[in-house]
Write a protein that holds these residues in place. Structure first.
Motif, PDB file in Angstrom:
ATOM      1  N   GLN A 130      -6.971  -6.526  -1.915  1.00 25.20           N
ATOM      2  CA  GLN A 130      -6.410  -5.175  -1.800  1.00 25.20           C
ATOM      3  C   GLN A 130      -7.352  -4.254  -1.041  1.00 25.20           C
ATOM      4  O   GLN A 130      -6.915  -3.433  -0.230  1.00 25.20           O
ATOM      5  N   GLU A 144      -0.519  -4.315  -7.498  1.00 29.52           N
ATOM      6  CA  GLU A 144       0.805  -4.508  -6.890  1.00 29.52           C
ATOM      7  C   GLU A 144       1.226  -3.353  -5.987  1.00 29.52           C
ATOM      8  O   GLU A 144       2.263  -3.434  -5.326  1.00 29.52           O
ATOM      9  N   THR A 145       0.445  -2.274  -5.969  1.00 32.90           N
ATOM     10  CA  THR A 145       0.868  -1.104  -5.193  1.00 32.90           C
ATOM     11  C   THR A 145       0.841  -1.382  -3.696  1.00 32.90           C
ATOM     12  O   THR A 145      -0.019  -2.110  -3.189  1.00 32.90           O
ATOM     13  N   THR A 146       1.778  -0.789  -3.027  1.00 33.99           N
ATOM     14  CA  THR A 146       1.826  -0.878  -1.561  1.00 33.99           C
ATOM     15  C   THR A 146       1.568   0.483  -0.926  1.00 33.99           C
ATOM     16  O   THR A 146       1.536   0.613   0.305  1.00 33.99           O
ATOM     17  N   SER A 147       1.354   1.469  -1.787  1.00 33.29           N
ATOM     18  CA  SER A 147       1.125   2.838  -1.308  1.00 33.29           C
ATOM     19  C   SER A 147      -0.281   2.967  -0.751  1.00 33.29           C
ATOM     20  O   SER A 147      -1.268   2.720  -1.451  1.00 33.29           O
ATOM     21  N   ALA A 148      -0.357   3.382   0.508  1.00 37.18           N
ATOM     22  CA  ALA A 148      -1.665   3.571   1.145  1.00 37.18           C
ATOM     23  C   ALA A 148      -2.424   4.695   0.462  1.00 37.18           C
ATOM     24  O   ALA A 148      -3.657   4.651   0.334  1.00 37.18           O
ATOM     25  N   LYS A 165      -3.905   3.380  -2.734  1.00 40.69           N
ATOM     26  CA  LYS A 165      -5.024   2.496  -2.409  1.00 40.69           C
ATOM     27  C   LYS A 165      -6.268   3.303  -2.049  1.00 40.69           C
ATOM     28  O   LYS A 165      -7.379   2.968  -2.454  1.00 40.69           O
ATOM     29  N   GLY A 222      -7.134  -5.164   2.520  1.00 48.83           N
ATOM     30  CA  GLY A 222      -5.841  -4.849   3.117  1.00 48.83           C
ATOM     31  C   GLY A 222      -5.117  -6.079   3.587  1.00 48.83           C
ATOM     32  O   GLY A 222      -4.076  -5.982   4.244  1.00 48.83           O
ATOM     33  N   GLU A 223      -5.630  -7.223   3.261  1.00 50.11           N
ATOM     34  CA  GLU A 223      -4.991  -8.477   3.651  1.00 50.11           C
ATOM     35  C   GLU A 223      -5.456  -9.583   2.690  1.00 50.11           C
ATOM     36  O   GLU A 223      -6.510  -9.485   2.059  1.00 50.11           O
ATOM     37  N   LYS A 224      -4.680 -10.643   2.604  1.00 50.30           N
ATOM     38  CA  LYS A 224      -4.994 -11.710   1.678  1.00 50.30           C
ATOM     39  C   LYS A 224      -5.880 -12.766   2.343  1.00 50.30           C
ATOM     40  O   LYS A 224      -5.387 -13.661   3.029  1.00 50.30           O
TER      41      LYS A 224
END
Length: 559
Positions: free
Chosen positions: A23, A178-182, A185, A26-28
């Protein structure tokens, strides 16, 4: 540009360490898993720039790795954490990020994991170098729905989890994996950097190396089961050998060899337990085998000392018996006998004190199934008991021999003193002879034993000798005075014969005689005047009455 930051993720398997790294990146890039099984098998290092700072992220395998057994996991954790630290950049601010999962019970496994991490990083790493990241923040939001802040929740927590939060001074961050909110983050990343900046100090490789005791504790715990199995086998075998040797006569050489084997096992245990971390008051992990081997050494030490003691006692008994035999045959001084008796009375006690033993505290009933932990008794077999009974018998014989020898010597000495005091002539004038006899009798009286069966007769005999010596002493004084008186009477007779003194002079002479304590004042034959010295005869020829009286007084003064 601000100093670089290193964030090293640590924690149990399956808490979300890899997900947190992904997270932030910003990438896995790190493999994630949600089954509770270990996914990360090796340290993984990733770098990212956050605002104006370089951030190094280190993902580590989980503590108490589920892929290996418990003992191996301890050693594996230490090796993996050391490898992770080596991969961290040396400059900048280094933080240990302890990752836990929201909503998860604080189980024994978690407690064990924290215990291991303290051994790896140091007992104070939570207070000084750690930020707690609580993952699965989405579950927190669903549960409280904005009615409670994360910090309030942390402060309200009790039990072991609350203690964890207090230990790190509430340097805690909630991560919503699980958040996708920038925006979210960025908020949680800002909070993480803020908490890292609040650390009391940066964690360093040197601090890790200084925590050698903790690392040794991990290694010892990892090997403990195998080590105890091996050591207990050695101790059991040694106990059997000691039992077998005690059942025999047991010479000093064999006992010393067994003691050497026991000492080697004790040294091995001490080496493994050296520089191992223990909390204040905590017992050693090797307490039981150490106690068993120490008990064996204690028993062997006592047995060896008893063996030496027996030989020394036997030697002393032989020496004493020889001395008594020699003194009994020869004419010996009473003081020599007293010295022998004193030596006999003291030598057993002396050896007991020297070897810290109590010969009466023995036990021959020891069974094989009894623990060797008791060190309050000296365990002796039947041969030992027979030997000690023999020593007791020899001691009794010696005591009787000494008593008879002393009785004979004292009796002979009393007879000698009695004969000496009787042989003093009535005309003896030397007081030194009776004085010496009296002194010897008094010393002999003081030296008599209270347990002597014949002590009463000896005391009475010595009292008679002392009184006789005093009587003879008085007679010696009277004999000396008599000599002076006889001479003085001779002088008086001579003076009366020549008719050169007046009646007043004669009266003076008589008075002088009485002053000397002599009742006899009658005259004597004129021939006694010849006993006078030349100066006296000269005085008579001059007819000096005054000078004659002076000379006469000199004769009457005992020398």
């Amino acid at each position: 540009m601000s100093a670089p930051i290193t964030l090293m993720m640590i924690g149990l398997t399956g808490v979300g360490k890899s997900a947190t790294v992904n997270q932030i990146l910003g990438e896995k890039k790190c493999i994630e898993g949600d089954s509770g099984e270990s996914v990360t098998s090796a340290c993984q290092v990733e770098r990212v720039k956050y605002k104006d700072r370089d951030v190094t992220l280190v993902d580590t395998p989980g503590v108490m790795d589920t892929a290996v057994d418990g003992d191996e996991a301890l050693t594996k954790t230490y090796e993996e954490m050391r490898e992770a630290l080596d991969k961290c950049q040396e400059t900048g601010w280094k933080a240990l990020c302890l990752v836990i999962k929201f909503g998860e019970r604080f189980t024994e496994e978690i407690k064990k994991g924290l215990y291991i991490l303290k051994l790896v990083f140091g007992e104070d790493f939570l207070e000084m170098n750690c930020v707690v990241i609580v993952t699965h923040g989405d579950l927190f939001d669903k549960k409280y729905k904005g009615k409670k802040s994360f910090l309030d929740w942390c402060r309200e927590e009790g039990g072991d989890l609350g203690e964890l939060f207090r230990s790190c001074s509430y340097r805690c961050v909630l991560f919503r994996n699980e958040t996708t909110s920038a925006h979210e983050k960025e908020i949680q990343m800002n909070e993480l950097i803020t908490q890292v900046n609040l650390l009391k100090e940066s964690y360093t490789n040197s601090k890790f190396n200084e925590n050698m005791k903790g690392h040794n504790r991990l290694k010892l715990e990892a090997e403990l089961e195998t080590l105890l199995e091996c050591v207990n086998k050695k101790i059991l075998e040694l106990e059997r050998e000691v039992d077998d040797e005690f059942a025999k006569e047991g010479n000093e050489e064999c006992l010393t060899m067994l003691k050497g084997q026991a000492s080697e096992i004790e040294d091995e245990l001490n080496d493994r337990d050296e520089n191992v971390f223990y909390k204040s008051g905590e017992e050693s992990l090797l307490k039981d085998p150490k106690s068993r081997i120490r008990s064996i050494l204690t028993v062997l030490d006592k047995r060896i000392r008893v063996t030496k003691l027996v030989e020394e006692i036997k030697g002393n008994i032989q020496t004493l018996r020889k001395s008594i035999s020699e003194k009994g045959k020869a004419k010996c001084d009473v003081n020599v006998v007293f010295d022998l008796k004193l030596e006999f009375q003291n030598f057993l006690d002396k050896y007991c004190k020297k070897h810290s033993l109590n010969l009466l505290d023995i036990d021959s009933s020891r069974r094989r199934d009894e623990s060797m932990g008791s060190d309050k008794k000296i365990f002796l077999n039947k041969q030992d008991l027979v030997l000690f009974k023999d020593i007791e018998l020899q001691s009794h014989i010696l005591k009787n021999q000494l008593a008879r020898l002393k009785h004979n010597v004292v009796t002979d000495r009393i007879h000698v003193l009695d004969r000496q005091v009787k042989e003093i002539l009535p005309t003896e004038t030397n007081k030194k002879i009776p004085d010496k006899i009296k002194s010897d009798a008094i010393e002999l009286l003081k030296a008599l034993d209270e347990d002597d069966e014949d002590i009463k007769n000896k005391e009475e005999a010595l009292d008679r000798i002392i009184k006789k010596a005093e009587h003879v002493n008085n007679k010696c004084s009277q004999s000396k005075t008599g000599e002076h008186l006889e001479t003085a009477i001779g002088v008086t007779g001579g003076v009366l014969a020549v008719g050169s003194l007046t009646a007043s002079v004669v009266k003076t002479l008589a008075t002088c005689s009485k002053a000397a304590g002599v009742a006899k004042t009658t005259g004597c034959s004129i021939s006694n005047a010849a006993k006078m010295s030349k100066p006296c005869r000269a005085l008579f020829s001059t007819g000096s009455a005054a000078s004659l009286v002076v000379t006469f007084k000199k004769f009457l003064t005992p020398k």
